[in-house]
Design a protein around this motif. Structure first.
Motif, PDB file in Angstrom:
ATOM      1  N   VAL A  29      52.625  41.794  30.970  1.00 13.03           N
ATOM      2  CA  VAL A  29      52.265  42.647  32.103  1.00 13.03           C
ATOM      3  C   VAL A  29      50.931  42.187  32.680  1.00 13.03           C
ATOM      4  O   VAL A  29      50.757  42.098  33.894  1.00 13.03           O
ATOM      5  N   HIS A  30      49.990  41.882  31.805  1.00 17.21           N
ATOM      6  CA  HIS A  30      48.678  41.425  32.269  1.00 17.21           C
ATOM      7  C   HIS A  30      48.810  40.152  33.098  1.00 17.21           C
ATOM      8  O   HIS A  30      48.206  40.026  34.162  1.00 17.21           O
ATOM      9  N   ASN A  31      49.594  39.200  32.638  1.00 21.00           N
ATOM     10  CA  ASN A  31      49.784  37.956  33.386  1.00 21.00           C
ATOM     11  C   ASN A  31      50.477  38.201  34.725  1.00 21.00           C
ATOM     12  O   ASN A  31      50.164  37.553  35.716  1.00 21.00           O
ATOM     13  N   ALA A  32      51.408  39.144  34.749  1.00 20.58           N
ATOM     14  CA  ALA A  32      52.120  39.458  35.995  1.00 20.58           C
ATOM     15  C   ALA A  32      51.172  40.105  37.013  1.00 20.58           C
ATOM     16  O   ALA A  32      51.353  39.950  38.216  1.00 20.58           O
ATOM     17  N   GLN A  33      50.167  40.824  36.512  1.00 21.20           N
ATOM     18  CA  GLN A  33      49.214  41.515  37.380  1.00 21.20           C
ATOM     19  C   GLN A  33      47.827  40.882  37.271  1.00 21.20           C
ATOM     20  O   GLN A  33      46.811  41.534  37.511  1.00 21.20           O
ATOM     21  N   ARG A  34      47.768  39.611  36.945  1.00 24.82           N
ATOM     22  CA  ARG A  34      46.515  38.923  36.642  1.00 24.82           C
ATOM     23  C   ARG A  34      45.446  39.102  37.705  1.00 24.82           C
ATOM     24  O   ARG A  34      44.311  39.461  37.403  1.00 24.82           O
ATOM     25  N   ASP A  35      45.781  38.873  38.949  1.00 29.80           N
ATOM     26  CA  ASP A  35      44.783  38.955  40.013  1.00 29.80           C
ATOM     27  C   ASP A  35      44.235  40.370  40.178  1.00 29.80           C
ATOM     28  O   ASP A  35      43.068  40.548  40.496  1.00 29.80           O
ATOM     29  N   GLN A  36      45.063  41.369  39.972  1.00 31.64           N
ATOM     30  CA  GLN A  36      44.595  42.747  40.079  1.00 31.64           C
ATOM     31  C   GLN A  36      43.544  43.045  39.022  1.00 31.64           C
ATOM     32  O   GLN A  36      42.593  43.770  39.272  1.00 31.64           O
ATOM     33  N   HIS A  37      43.715  42.491  37.824  1.00 35.62           N
ATOM     34  CA  HIS A  37      42.755  42.740  36.753  1.00 35.62           C
ATOM     35  C   HIS A  37      41.498  41.906  36.913  1.00 35.62           C
ATOM     36  O   HIS A  37      40.392  42.401  36.714  1.00 35.62           O
ATOM     37  N   LEU A  38      41.645  40.651  37.271  1.00 34.19           N
ATOM     38  CA  LEU A  38      40.488  39.771  37.364  1.00 34.19           C
ATOM     39  C   LEU A  38      39.649  40.000  38.605  1.00 34.19           C
ATOM     40  O   LEU A  38      38.443  39.761  38.596  1.00 34.19           O
ATOM     41  N   SER A  40      39.303  42.945  40.206  1.00 30.78           N
ATOM     42  CA  SER A  40      38.851  44.318  40.409  1.00 30.78           C
ATOM     43  C   SER A  40      37.350  44.390  40.157  1.00 30.78           C
ATOM     44  O   SER A  40      36.832  43.773  39.231  1.00 30.78           O
ATOM     45  N   PRO A  41      36.617  45.111  41.002  1.00 33.45           N
ATOM     46  CA  PRO A  41      35.168  45.185  40.847  1.00 33.45           C
ATOM     47  C   PRO A  41      34.775  46.012  39.626  1.00 33.45           C
ATOM     48  O   PRO A  41      35.445  46.981  39.277  1.00 33.45           O
ATOM     49  N   ASP A  42      33.697  45.593  38.965  1.00 33.75           N
ATOM     50  CA  ASP A  42      33.165  46.302  37.796  1.00 33.75           C
ATOM     51  C   ASP A  42      31.858  46.968  38.178  1.00 33.75           C
ATOM     52  O   ASP A  42      30.982  46.351  38.782  1.00 33.75           O
ATOM     53  N   ARG A  43      31.719  48.232  37.792  1.00 29.53           N
ATOM     54  CA  ARG A  43      30.502  48.985  38.103  1.00 29.53           C
ATOM     55  C   ARG A  43      29.419  48.626  37.092  1.00 29.53           C
ATOM     56  O   ARG A  43      29.645  48.616  35.886  1.00 29.53           O
ATOM     57  N   ILE A  44      28.229  48.348  37.602  1.00 34.68           N
ATOM     58  CA  ILE A  44      27.076  48.060  36.767  1.00 34.68           C
ATOM     59  C   ILE A  44      25.972  49.015  37.196  1.00 34.68           C
ATOM     60  O   ILE A  44      25.527  48.984  38.349  1.00 34.68           O
ATOM     61  N   ASP A  45      25.559  49.889  36.288  1.00 32.59           N
ATOM     62  CA  ASP A  45      24.522  50.861  36.624  1.00 32.59           C
ATOM     63  C   ASP A  45      23.147  50.229  36.440  1.00 32.59           C
ATOM     64  O   ASP A  45      22.843  49.658  35.396  1.00 32.59           O
ATOM     65  N   GLU A  46      22.332  50.326  37.470  1.00 28.31           N
ATOM     66  CA  GLU A  46      20.968  49.825  37.445  1.00 28.31           C
ATOM     67  C   GLU A  46      20.033  50.970  37.784  1.00 28.31           C
ATOM     68  O   GLU A  46      20.457  52.025  38.251  1.00 28.31           O
ATOM     69  N   SER A  47      18.751  50.773  37.566  1.00 27.48           N
ATOM     70  CA  SER A  47      17.773  51.823  37.869  1.00 27.48           C
ATOM     71  C   SER A  47      17.745  52.153  39.361  1.00 27.48           C
ATOM     72  O   SER A  47      17.406  53.257  39.749  1.00 27.48           O
ATOM     73  N   THR A  48      18.123  51.195  40.200  1.00 22.56           N
ATOM     74  CA  THR A  48      18.147  51.423  41.647  1.00 22.56           C
ATOM     75  C   THR A  48      19.453  52.039  42.123  1.00 22.56           C
ATOM     76  O   THR A  48      19.623  52.277  43.309  1.00 22.56           O
ATOM     77  N   ARG A  51      25.714  49.205  41.189  1.00 27.58           N
ATOM     78  CA  ARG A  51      26.041  47.969  41.885  1.00 27.58           C
ATOM     79  C   ARG A  51      27.423  47.560  41.399  1.00 27.58           C
ATOM     80  O   ARG A  51      27.892  48.012  40.357  1.00 27.58           O
ATOM     81  N   TRP A  52      28.081  46.697  42.142  1.00 25.44           N
ATOM     82  CA  TRP A  52      29.430  46.265  41.801  1.00 25.44           C
ATOM     83  C   TRP A  52      29.474  44.756  41.678  1.00 25.44           C
ATOM     84  O   TRP A  52      28.923  44.037  42.498  1.00 25.44           O
ATOM     85  N   TRP A  53      30.133  44.260  40.635  1.00 23.20           N
ATOM     86  CA  TRP A  53      30.302  42.830  40.406  1.00 23.20           C
ATOM     87  C   TRP A  53      31.782  42.502  40.464  1.00 23.20           C
ATOM     88  O   TRP A  53      32.617  43.213  39.915  1.00 23.20           O
ATOM     89  N   ASN A  54      32.112  41.406  41.146  1.00 27.83           N
ATOM     90  CA  ASN A  54      33.491  40.972  41.272  1.00 27.83           C
ATOM     91  C   ASN A  54      33.548  39.495  40.912  1.00 27.83           C
ATOM     92  O   ASN A  54      32.786  38.684  41.442  1.00 27.83           O
ATOM     93  N   ALA A  55      34.422  39.132  39.996  1.00 32.94           N
ATOM     94  CA  ALA A  55      34.513  37.752  39.531  1.00 32.94           C
ATOM     95  C   ALA A  55      34.968  36.788  40.619  1.00 32.94           C
ATOM     96  O   ALA A  55      34.756  35.591  40.508  1.00 32.94           O
ATOM     97  N   ALA A  56      35.585  37.297  41.671  1.00 34.68           N
ATOM     98  CA  ALA A  56      36.108  36.426  42.717  1.00 34.68           C
ATOM     99  C   ALA A  56      35.036  35.941  43.684  1.00 34.68           C
ATOM    100  O   ALA A  56      35.240  34.979  44.396  1.00 34.68           O
ATOM    101  N   VAL A  57      33.907  36.623  43.728  1.00 33.74           N
ATOM    102  CA  VAL A  57      32.859  36.250  44.676  1.00 33.74           C
ATOM    103  C   VAL A  57      31.514  36.173  43.959  1.00 33.74           C
ATOM    104  O   VAL A  57      31.297  36.846  42.964  1.00 33.74           O
TER     105      VAL A  57
END
Length: 95
Positions: A29-38, A40-48, A51-57
């Motif tokens: 299932v993961h391989n079939a939906q690979r791009d959706q998982h890789l 997807s933006p990840d939330r990173i909490d900072e003092s400011t 922020r969001w990190w995305n492996a594609a950019v």
């Protein structure tokens, strides 16, 4: 299994799992939906603030939306994988 012919019962009983943000998932299932998982933006909490990190950019963003991957400045072709790379390549070939 082929990505377009996954068998639900086989995926549910699979012992070859991958850890995702939403819990374990069958590798098929993961391989079939690979791009959706890789991509997807990840939330990173900072003092400011968050922020969001995305492996594609490169870099981080103040927004959780996926960037416009058709813009070569945001997502160079050599950093894209799978379906995202195929879409970009098709657009490049068409123009």
């Amino acid at each position: 299994m082929a990505a377009d012919a996954l068998q639900v019962d086989r995926c549910a009983s699979c012992v070859f799992m991958v850890a995702t943000a939403n819990g374990p998932l069958s590798m098929c299932v993961h391989n079939a939906q690979r791009d959706q998982h890789l991509a997807s933006p990840d939330r990173i909490d900072e003092s400011t603030g968050p922020r969001w990190w995305n492996a594609a950019v490169p870099g981080m963003s103040a927004y959780s939306d996926l960037p416009d991957l058709s813009d070569p400045a945001l997502a160079p072709l050599n950093r894209l994988k799978g379906q995202m790379r195929a879409v970009r390549q098709a657009r490049k070939d068409a123009s």
